[in-house]
Design a protein around this motif. Structure first.
Motif, short mmCIF file in Angstrom:
data_model
loop_
_atom_site.label_atom_id
_atom_site.label_comp_id
_atom_site.label_asym_id
_atom_site.label_seq_id
_atom_site.Cartn_x
_atom_site.Cartn_y
_atom_site.Cartn_z
N GLN A 200 54.51 45.96 68.45
CA GLN A 200 53.84 44.91 69.33
C GLN A 200 53.20 45.70 70.39
N LEU A 201 53.75 46.85 70.78
CA LEU A 201 53.26 47.55 71.95
C LEU A 201 51.89 48.11 71.46
N ALA A 202 51.97 48.74 70.20
CA ALA A 202 50.71 49.31 69.65
C ALA A 202 49.40 48.12 69.45
N ASP B 41 55.74 40.82 78.59
CA ASP B 41 55.96 39.98 77.36
C ASP B 41 55.08 40.21 76.32
N LEU B 42 55.38 41.25 75.18
CA LEU B 42 54.87 41.55 74.26
C LEU B 42 55.08 40.50 72.81
N SER B 43 55.90 39.62 72.94
CA SER B 43 56.65 39.08 71.95
C SER B 43 55.41 38.16 71.13
N SER B 44 54.32 37.79 71.80
CA SER B 44 53.24 37.14 71.13
C SER B 44 52.36 38.18 70.15
N GLN B 45 52.57 39.62 70.31
CA GLN B 45 51.82 40.47 69.55
C GLN B 45 52.40 40.56 68.08
#
Length: 188
Positions: free
Chosen positions: A18-20, A105-109
């Protein structure tokens, strides 16, 4: 101090992915440097692996260093972004873009593995010398050299799936980078 916690490999992998994807949307790609100013923690592992999966090059920045040294290090390398925590915000100049993991919030990635986006001669990480001559100097390590060293490390010490490694040095010390990659290669 070290921040403790537990995470399983699947969660570490998903969060790093997700971060990537987020970093790629921010323009991070092969050999683009991203600072990591975090204490040894799960977030540090997510950050480093996420940067590598984005194709970027990570730069460990020890939050225990004086703010002036961190600012000098950040300014000496073309580093469009530093991944950190809100508590270290004052370690950097107001011009430095910060991504604070606890507030983003990266949960949408996407959580799936991104396509590998680096070549052997792209930078994997940049480490700084101690600065004993007055100024710390940046030294880049390419994926080719790191890959060759890790293959030797795994073969020489017969590292298998059930082996574990303990990281006891500062993430800003070069030998620790090899330990970190050995842990990631082992899948846990």
């Amino acid at each position: 101090s070290v921040q403790t916690g537990e995470i399983d490999y699947d969660t570490l992998n998903r969060r790093s992915n997700q971060l990537a994807y987020y970093l790629r949307q921010q323009g991070i790609h092969a050999s683009v440097c991203v600072g990591v100013c975090l204490m040894p923690s799960i977030d540090m592992m997510v950050a480093i692996w996420g940067i590598l999966k984005s194709g970027g090059c990570y730069v460990p920045l020890d939050p225990a260093y004086p703010a002036e040294r961190l600012q000098l290090m950040a300014a000496s390398v073309d580093m469009p972004l530093v991944i950190s925590r809100d508590e270290y915000r004052d370690h950097f100049s107001s011009e430095q873009a910060l991504l604070c993991l606890e507030s983003e919030d990266l949960s949408s990635q996407a959580g799936d593995n991104p396509q590998w986006a680096v070549a052997a001669d792209d930078l994997a990480y940049v480490i700084f010398t101690s600065g004993s001559t007055g100024m710390p100097k940046a030294a880049g390590v390419k994926h080719r050299g790191l890959s060759n060293l890790l293959r030797w490390f795994v073969r020489e010490f017969e590292i298998g799936d059930s082996d574990r490694s303990l990281l006891i040095s500062s993430p800003s010390f070069d030998l620790s980078q090899k330990n970190l990659f050995a842990v990631l290669l082992q899948g846990g």
